[in-house]
Design a protein around this motif. Structure first.
Motif, mmCIF file in Angstrom:
data_model
loop_
_atom_site.group_PDB
_atom_site.id
_atom_site.type_symbol
_atom_site.label_atom_id
_atom_site.label_comp_id
_atom_site.label_asym_id
_atom_site.label_seq_id
_atom_site.Cartn_x
_atom_site.Cartn_y
_atom_site.Cartn_z
ATOM 1 N N GLY A 134 0.459 -1.536 0.225
ATOM 2 C CA GLY A 134 0.344 -0.106 0.181
ATOM 3 C C GLY A 134 0.693 1.036 -0.052
ATOM 4 O O GLY A 134 1.703 1.005 0.239
ATOM 5 N N VAL A 135 -0.014 2.230 0.108
ATOM 6 C CA VAL A 135 0.807 3.662 0.075
ATOM 7 C C VAL A 135 2.144 3.831 0.851
ATOM 8 O O VAL A 135 2.496 3.971 0.610
ATOM 9 C CB VAL A 135 0.246 4.830 -0.270
ATOM 10 N N THR A 136 1.312 3.657 2.259
ATOM 11 C CA THR A 136 1.781 4.096 3.561
ATOM 12 C C THR A 136 2.162 2.038 4.113
ATOM 13 O O THR A 136 2.893 1.966 4.941
ATOM 14 C CB THR A 136 1.583 4.497 4.272
ATOM 15 N N GLN A 137 1.835 1.540 3.372
ATOM 16 C CA GLN A 137 1.840 -0.312 3.956
ATOM 17 C C GLN A 137 3.739 -0.534 3.913
ATOM 18 O O GLN A 137 3.910 -0.806 2.774
ATOM 19 C CB GLN A 137 1.060 -0.990 3.537
ATOM 20 N N LEU A 138 4.365 -0.665 4.671
ATOM 21 C CA LEU A 138 5.551 -1.354 4.486
ATOM 22 C C LEU A 138 6.158 -2.872 4.997
ATOM 23 O O LEU A 138 6.837 -2.908 4.521
ATOM 24 C CB LEU A 138 6.694 -0.208 5.278
ATOM 25 N N ALA A 197 18.181 -2.815 11.474
ATOM 26 C CA ALA A 197 17.789 -1.929 12.355
ATOM 27 C C ALA A 197 16.321 -2.006 12.151
ATOM 28 O O ALA A 197 15.468 -1.495 11.520
ATOM 29 C CB ALA A 197 18.263 -0.583 11.083
ATOM 30 N N SER A 198 16.208 -1.178 13.878
ATOM 31 C CA SER A 198 14.837 -0.765 14.442
ATOM 32 C C SER A 198 15.478 0.503 15.678
ATOM 33 O O SER A 198 16.253 0.685 16.000
ATOM 34 C CB SER A 198 14.364 -2.184 15.248
ATOM 35 N N LEU A 199 13.637 -0.009 16.255
ATOM 36 C CA LEU A 199 13.852 1.538 17.234
ATOM 37 C C LEU A 199 13.179 0.692 18.290
ATOM 38 O O LEU A 199 11.944 1.404 19.270
ATOM 39 C CB LEU A 199 13.041 2.983 17.100
ATOM 40 N N LEU A 206 15.326 -4.778 1.134
ATOM 41 C CA LEU A 206 14.932 -4.336 1.637
ATOM 42 C C LEU A 206 13.490 -4.681 2.421
ATOM 43 O O LEU A 206 12.501 -5.044 1.273
ATOM 44 C CB LEU A 206 15.331 -2.617 1.716
ATOM 45 N N THR A 207 13.356 -5.125 3.410
ATOM 46 C CA THR A 207 11.719 -5.240 3.591
ATOM 47 C C THR A 207 11.408 -4.904 5.165
ATOM 48 O O THR A 207 12.698 -4.236 6.594
ATOM 49 C CB THR A 207 11.320 -6.398 3.778
ATOM 50 N N LYS A 208 10.521 -4.187 5.518
ATOM 51 C CA LYS A 208 10.496 -4.305 6.773
ATOM 52 C C LYS A 208 9.280 -5.304 7.803
ATOM 53 O O LYS A 208 8.026 -5.690 7.475
ATOM 54 C CB LYS A 208 9.044 -2.855 7.076
ATOM 55 N N VAL A 209 10.032 -5.649 8.911
ATOM 56 C CA VAL A 209 8.612 -6.694 9.164
ATOM 57 C C VAL A 209 8.578 -6.416 10.876
ATOM 58 O O VAL A 209 9.471 -6.263 11.335
ATOM 59 C CB VAL A 209 10.055 -7.823 9.504
ATOM 60 N N GLY A 210 7.716 -5.672 11.261
ATOM 61 C CA GLY A 210 7.379 -5.485 12.433
ATOM 62 C C GLY A 210 8.025 -4.119 12.670
ATOM 63 O O GLY A 210 7.476 -2.719 11.919
ATOM 64 N N GLN A 211 8.740 -3.268 14.456
ATOM 65 C CA GLN A 211 9.618 -2.429 13.933
ATOM 66 C C GLN A 211 11.126 -2.970 12.990
ATOM 67 O O GLN A 211 11.663 -1.279 13.454
ATOM 68 C CB GLN A 211 9.698 -2.236 15.019
ATOM 69 N N GLU A 212 11.009 -3.901 12.832
ATOM 70 C CA GLU A 212 12.607 -3.503 11.994
ATOM 71 C C GLU A 212 12.795 -3.196 10.374
ATOM 72 O O GLU A 212 11.576 -3.921 10.127
ATOM 73 C CB GLU A 212 12.442 -5.229 11.971
ATOM 74 N N TRP A 213 13.918 -2.975 10.238
ATOM 75 C CA TRP A 213 13.900 -2.421 8.993
ATOM 76 C C TRP A 213 15.360 -3.694 9.215
ATOM 77 O O TRP A 213 16.528 -3.631 9.206
ATOM 78 C CB TRP A 213 14.558 -0.727 8.372
#
Length: 713
Positions: A261-265, A329-331, A302-309
């Motif tokens: 989606g547009v913001t669905q990473l 990389a995560s926060l 590169l992908t995003k899973v939960g809070q992780e890049w």
């Protein structure tokens, strides 16, 4: 009979309302309650659908103003209803006020917001799902406070700690005249991005959202460009296609791939290509700190899973070294955490230099000589680049790194591995290991930047290593050399550079030589040459290997000054002792070695042989004052006596006392050393420099001793 003639009313002849009531009464109570609820909800839905929910404008403004604790107003038309299942929200002239400390009066303002919201996502899950969003002339202001405790997008209690960005999951969007402003004083980051939607030229896609922006990161300007293509459901029904580029000087990052989606990473499938002149600048954008590097180029999935890049299948090079692996990389708790597994097949020594603290450009252009600087007229080789304390405070890290081969002349190192952990300014390299000349070096280094000055603890251990391989380039022959070397360094120092840390260090350095043989070739005196040193110490050219019983070369380090404690090597024919030391402060060396025979020798020229100079320019002093004095005495005896009498000047009475190997092999200090008979030795130092010992005598003697032995300190 009369009664039988009266007709009974038929159920079907009863009024409809009566029949409905009868059926309603026959229903179970729970079914009647459920039907009442459904009826009420349908009535509400119908009212909202007919009125478009415009009558909710006032309650909407009051409720959100109270819950968000900031003013929320709608100047124009307002709609809020189910259409038919998704929530339709439309507001003209929407304004959400900002917090008092923010640099802009509004967190959000828009001429028009038209959206569809999945109702269940408002109740369940941590993200709001928005299948459709239209924004016209909208502006969003996202800022962190100067103390980095609060931000403008954490709604509600203004004293609440700022949370990470939690974007709604927008499937499709139409944006016109929409801008996003982001400011982070701690990262020194500021950017302004504009979004516009246009009809896509590719028939597979219905529309394209273009973005462009500018910004600065730590005073360095950068630009952003990109395009997000939304799929045409009638043609492809696929995912959004993303093409983006960020440029900051010579640093270029390209991202391509697809988004759900547009913001669905979440679940994105992206490919990243990064290149530039210095990888440090790229990590500065992430908020992480690494030393300078030479030019680089990396590719990664590169992908995003939960809070992780997640950066996977990472592969590329920096300088003349390769690198592969993965990085995340995560926060967690709003603090950057980097977790990585990396590997290098061939690591060039020049690319290692800045990680130790050397100036990359000097080393790259001048080679090994670039690591040497002249300070107060003396050469210095210990790097003096300060640790980036402020930078490492901003993130944590867990990195595992391996190196197969180190490409470096005359440095026999391979199979390196390190686990790096950074936890709130506490940096540990543990374990740090590598193979060296058939042996293994294991280290644990702890750099505590939580306190000032920075405190570093070193624990470096050398496993038994073949002496022939380790010292081959200095004239020690592998053939005929069976001895080994093992050692340990334990020190603690203060300072944010390697030089400052060692200049204030306290601890001990010990190198142990178990029983074995050593054979040296007599080669040139152009540099510090172990082969030459050995031959000068042990009767000139060697016809056979030196048979070592045991040996210890140890130093006690006090405030950056290392004093012999002791230097004691016991061989089959000689006992070698040493005095003096070296300084981490100015990197000077002044050590005197002496070999005394165990048997009478009429032709011994054995007198102290010195190692002097500096770490960067060491030298051997093979013509000592004692040897000159013996030569003068021999000449005098030859004049007044006979030539045979001159031999007496070089006679060695052979009174050297053999050493007990137990204390030597255990690394005991000078006070713990014993002769073979178990008596304390009186020919080795006691953990003091010659300067310290000289102070115990009269002032004149102290001056002479200080000048003769360790005037460098």
């Amino acid at each position: 009979m009369v009664d039988d003639a009266i007709p009974t009313p038929d159920a079907g002849s009863r009024p409809l309302a009566q029949r409905v009531r009868d059926r309603w009464r026959r229903l179970p109570l729970i079914a009647r309650i459920a039907l009442w609820i459904v009826g009420v909800l349908f009535a509400l839905w119908l009212i909202l659908f007919i009125t478009k929910g415009r009558f909710l404008k006032g309650p909407f403004e009051r409720t959100l103003t109270s819950r968000l604790e900031r003013s929320v107003t709608v100047d124009g038309d307002f709609q809020l209803y189910f259409a038919p299942i998704a929530i339709k929200f439309r507001a003209e002239g929407l304004r959400v006020a900002n917090l008092p400390w923010a640099s802009k009066p509004d967190f959000l303002r828009a001429d028009l917001i038209d959206s569809r919201i999945a109702p269940l996502s408002l109740i369940f899950g941590d993200k709001v799902r928005v299948p459709w969003l239209e924004l016209r002339n909208a502006a969003v202001d996202m800022e962190w406070s100067r103390d980095h405790r609060h931000n403008t997008w954490t709604l509600g209690d203004p004293d609440k700690k700022g949370e990470p960005v939690n974007m709604p999951l927008i499937t499709r969007a139409l944006l016109a005249g929409t801008t996003l402003r982001y400011r982070d004083p701690q990262l020194q980051l500021g950017t302004d991005i504009a979004f516009e939607t246009a009809k896509a030229r590719d028939t597979r896609f219905a529309q394209a959202i273009s973005l462009s922006g500018t910004g600065t990161m730590r005073t360095l300007p950068f630009t952003l460009t990109g395009q997000l293509l939304s799929p045409n459901a009638t043609v492809s029904g696929g995912k959004n296609s993303l093409v983006g580029r960020a440029v900051a000087g010579a640093t270029v990052v390209d991202v391509t791939g697809t988004l759900p989606g547009v913001t669905q990473l979440e679940g994105s499938d992206l490919r990243l290509v990064a290149k530039g002149q210095n990888l440090r600048r790229l990590f500065d954008f992430l908020g992480a700190a690494i030393p300078d590097t030479r030019d680089y180029r990396f590719t990664s999935a590169l992908t995003k899973v939960g809070q992780e890049w997640r950066f996977t299948h990472l592969k590329g090079r920096f300088g003349d070294s390769d690198l592969a692996g993965r990085m995340t990389a995560s926060l967690p708790n709003g603090r950057l955490l980097i977790d990585a597994d990396l590997a290098t097949q061939k690591l060039d020594i020049i690319d290692v230099a800045p990680f130790i603290g050397y100036d990359l450009q000097r080393v790259a252009t001048q080679g090994a000589s670039g690591a040497i600087e002249t300070v107060s007229g003396a050469p210095r080789v210990l790097p003096d680049t300060p640790l980036r304390i402020e930078a490492i405070r901003n993130f944590d890290a867990n990195v595992r790194y391996t190196v197969k081969t180190l490409r470096a002349p005359n440095i026999p190192i391979s199979d390196g591995a390190v686990t790096l952990t950074l936890d709130h300014s506490l940096l540990t390299l543990s374990p740090l290991t590598f193979a060296m000349s058939g042996g293994q070096v294991s280290s644990d280094i702890r750099i505590d930047a939580r306190q000032q000055p920075v405190r570093t603890a070193y624990d470096i251990r050398l496993s038994p290593t073949p002496m022939g391989k380790l010292l081959a380039r200095w004239g020690v022959a592998e053939s005929g050399t069976s001895g080994t070397i093992k050692g340990r360094v334990q020190m603690t120092g203060l300072g944010d550079t390697l030089h400052d840390s060692l200049s204030t260090a306290n601890g001990r350095i010990a190198i142990i030589l178990p029983a074995g043989s050593m054979w040296a070739r007599n080669v040139q005196l152009s540099e510090l040459d172990v082969g030459t040193f050995v031959t000068k110490m042990f009767s000139g050219k060697l016809k056979q290997p030196v048979q070592i019983n045991c040996g210890l070369i140890a130093f006690t380090v006090r405030n950056g000054v290392a004093a012999a404690d002791p230097i004691l090597i016991d061989t089959r024919k000689n006992v070698m002792t040493g005095r003096g030391g070296f300084s981490f402060k100015n990197e000077s060396i002044d050590i005197a070695f002496r070999a005394d025979g165990k048997k009478v020798s009429l032709f011994s020229g054995q007198s102290p042989v010195g190692i002097n100079g500096y770490f960067a320019q060491p030298g051997i002093n093979v013509i000592s004052p004692e040897l000159m004095a013996r030569g003068g005495a021999a000449a005098a005896l030859a004049v007044v006596g006979t030539p045979l009498a001159a031999v007496l000047a070089f006679a060695d009475v052979g009174d050297a006392k053999g050493a007990a190997c137990g204390p030597i092999l255990s690394g005991a200090n000078a006070q713990g050393q014993r002769t073979k008979r178990g008596n304390p030795r009186d020919d080795v130092g006691r953990g003091t420099t010659a300067k310290d010992e000289a102070g115990k005598g009269n002032k004149g003697e102290a001056k002479a001793q200080e000048k003769k032995f360790l005037g460098i300190f």
